[in-house]
Design an enzyme around this catalytic site. Structure first.
Site, short mmCIF file in Angstrom:
data_model
loop_
_atom_site.label_atom_id
_atom_site.label_comp_id
_atom_site.label_asym_id
_atom_site.label_seq_id
_atom_site.Cartn_x
_atom_site.Cartn_y
_atom_site.Cartn_z
N GLU A 167 0.80 -1.23 0.00
CA GLU A 167 0.00 0.00 0.00
C GLU A 167 0.83 1.28 0.00
O GLU A 167 0.73 2.09 0.93
CB GLU A 167 -0.95 0.02 1.21
CG GLU A 167 -1.84 -1.20 1.30
CD GLU A 167 -2.92 -1.04 2.36
OE1 GLU A 167 -2.90 -0.04 3.08
OE2 GLU A 167 -3.78 -1.93 2.44
N GLU A 348 -4.82 -8.97 1.17
CA GLU A 348 -5.49 -8.67 2.43
C GLU A 348 -6.98 -8.52 2.19
O GLU A 348 -7.40 -7.86 1.24
CB GLU A 348 -5.03 -7.33 3.06
CG GLU A 348 -3.64 -7.35 3.61
CD GLU A 348 -3.23 -6.00 4.22
OE1 GLU A 348 -4.12 -5.22 4.62
OE2 GLU A 348 -2.03 -5.74 4.26
C1 GCO Z 1 -3.39 -2.02 5.48
C2 GCO Z 1 -2.36 -2.64 6.18
C3 GCO Z 1 -2.75 -3.39 7.38
C4 GCO Z 1 -3.95 -2.96 8.18
C5 GCO Z 1 -5.22 -3.47 7.61
C6 GCO Z 1 -6.45 -3.08 8.38
O1 GCO Z 1 -3.65 -2.62 4.51
O2 GCO Z 1 -3.88 -0.96 5.83
O3 GCO Z 1 -1.76 -3.50 5.28
O4 GCO Z 1 -1.59 -3.18 8.07
O5 GCO Z 1 -3.83 -3.41 9.45
O6 GCO Z 1 -5.40 -2.99 6.33
O7 GCO Z 1 -6.64 -1.69 8.38
#
Ligand code: GCO
Length: 444
Positions: A167, A348
């Site tokens: 990200e 994710e």
């Molecule tokens: C993100 C990060 C994670 C967060 C998850 C929840 O993608 O923001 O990779 O570290 O913890 O997304 O907000």
């Protein structure tokens, strides 16, 4: 019997974490400080002043955590490496003890039959590099490529999936424009310049990662993408939607997959043009083997308060995010249509809800279980539509340090009891175990 949505053979089911969110042990074995250590310790920066100093104590408990992954039947595990463990000064002197830790972790995973997917940068820049300008300094891109080379030289014989960045939008936009992540800037020009250097660092690291690997080595990058839905077809809503699409899709996808920023559109929507040197765009747009997609929710674009044919769904997570599974399908199909990555992983997806640990050690997180089931279903539809989706990583293995929200947001399929550091598999975790075992998801 409920129908089972079958996934393709070889589909990788996993869970994801990130170094600063789980490891703790911030002063051990030669680790240097990162910008998240500094930021989290600044008064008022995080909820309740929470920091990642101890987090899930994974640095000491990793063997037990691998045992948990085994119990869940995970086939893959996505974690990140803490740059300040490897190079406490950001560049130069290598801290061998830091490499040793990840070496043991990788061997432990492989011995458990779990495939490691390694992210090199999940936001924990070594503090000394921040003091030299951080991502606003072009040299940081070079330092990142050198760091990638050091890690790949040690782990590249066993790690076959590398993710350069997690990200980068969040680093650029939240860190340099919105100011609620480190380094806490409020400057759009800084955001687009930092973004450019992040992308450049990805491009510089690719050859190093490939050189240290073999024919099995796969290299990619993870972006957080949100599909944008204009609240109505009014000009005001459409204008906001166009701007949100630039931020949440084109700003990073265009340079990576088309070799050019949408500069005119960016400028028209308040994103200043960064300084770009000759050769940068070619480096940034070198072919990758896969795109990692992080999906949590959609954006409804509203140009005025009373506008809107589109209504939000009632269900929201404790982050305040609307639960909208079909957005995942729409997003994946859009990305495939516009950019055609060779392969895609959901790196994710998951949800924070209020969890209660019962006396018998169980956690009945039915809402998270349903969230996962619905999103797996949306992913299945995308595969049917031709998206080359190769795997799925639930965020997260464990409840952990959720950045500025501290420990208040529980995303795990395993409950972390922070007082005792005991772990308890939640109902959603057992549900996931069955999904993995059958390579299929009951239709929701
Ligand atoms: C993100 C990060 C994670 C967060 C998850 C929840 O993608 O923001 O990779 O570290 O913890 O997304 O907000």
């Amino acid at each position: 019997m409920t129908e089972l949505l079958q996934f393709p053979a070889g589909f990788a089911w996993g869970a994801a974490t990130a170094a600063y969110q789980i490891e703790g042990a911030v002063h051990e074995d030669g680790r240097g400080p990162s910008i998240w250590d500094t930021f989290a310790h600044a008064p008022g920066a995080t909820l309740n002043g929470d920091t990642g100093d101890v987090a899930c104590d994974h640095y000491h408990r990793w063997p037990q955590d691998i045992a948990l992954m085994r119990e869940l039947g995970l086939q893959a595990y996505r974690f990140s490496i803490a740059w300040p463990r490897i190079l406490p000064g950001g560049r130069g002197q290598v801290n061998v003890a830091g490499l040793d830790f990840y070496d043991r972790l990788v061997d432990g995973l492989l011995a458990a039959g779990i495939d490691p997917y390694v992210t090199l940068y999940h936001w924990d820049l070594p503090q000394p590099l921040q003091e030299q300008g951080g991502w606003l300094n072009r040299d940081t891109s070079k330092a990142f490529a050198d760091y990638a080379q050091v890690v790949a030289a040690r782990l590249g014989d066993r790690v076959h999936h590398w993710i350069t960045h997690n990200e980068p939008l969040v680093v650029a936009y939240f860190g340099h424009w919105m100011g609620f992540h480190p380094p806490g800037r409020h400057d759009p020009a800084a955001a687009t310049q930092a973004a450019h250097h992040l992308l450049l660092s990805h491009g510089l690291a690719l050859p190093a990662l490939r050189a240290a690997g073999d024919s099995q080595t796969q290299v990619g990058i993870t972006l957080v993408l949100q599909p944008v839905y204009p609240a109505s077809s009014s000009e005001a809503d459409l204008a906001v939607a166009r701007r949100e699409e630039i931020i949440w899709l084109k700003w990073f996808m265009d340079p990576l997959f088309k070799g050019a920023y949408p500069l005119e559109e960016m400028e028209a929507h308040g994103l200043p043009q960064p300084t770009i040197e000759a050769g940068d765009m070619e480096r940034i747009s070198q072919p990758t083997d896969f795109l990692g997609v992080n999906y949590y929710t959609r954006i409804i674009a509203r140009g005025s308060t009373n506008s809107g044919d589109i209504e939000e769904q009632d269900e929201h997570t404790t982050m305040g995010w609307e639960v909208f599974p079909d957005g995942l399908r729409v997003l994946l199909e859009r990305v495939q249509h516009d950019y055609a990555p060779k392969a895609v992983y959901i790196t994710e997806n998951g949800a924070a809800f209020q969890d209660t640990l019962r006396e018998d050690g169980t956690v009945e997180d039915e809402r998270r279980r349903r969230y996962l089931q619905q999103h797996f279903g949306a992913a299945h539809q995308a595969i049917q539509a031709g998206v080359p989706l190769r795997g799925y990583f639930v965020w997260s293995l464990l409840d952990n340090f959720e950045w500025t929200f501290g420990y208040s947001q529980r995303f795990g399929i395993v409950y972390t009891d922070y007082a005792t550091q005991q772990r308890h598999i939640k109902k959603s975790g057992y549900f996931y175990r069955d999904v993995i075992a059958r390579n299929g998801v009951p239709r929701g």
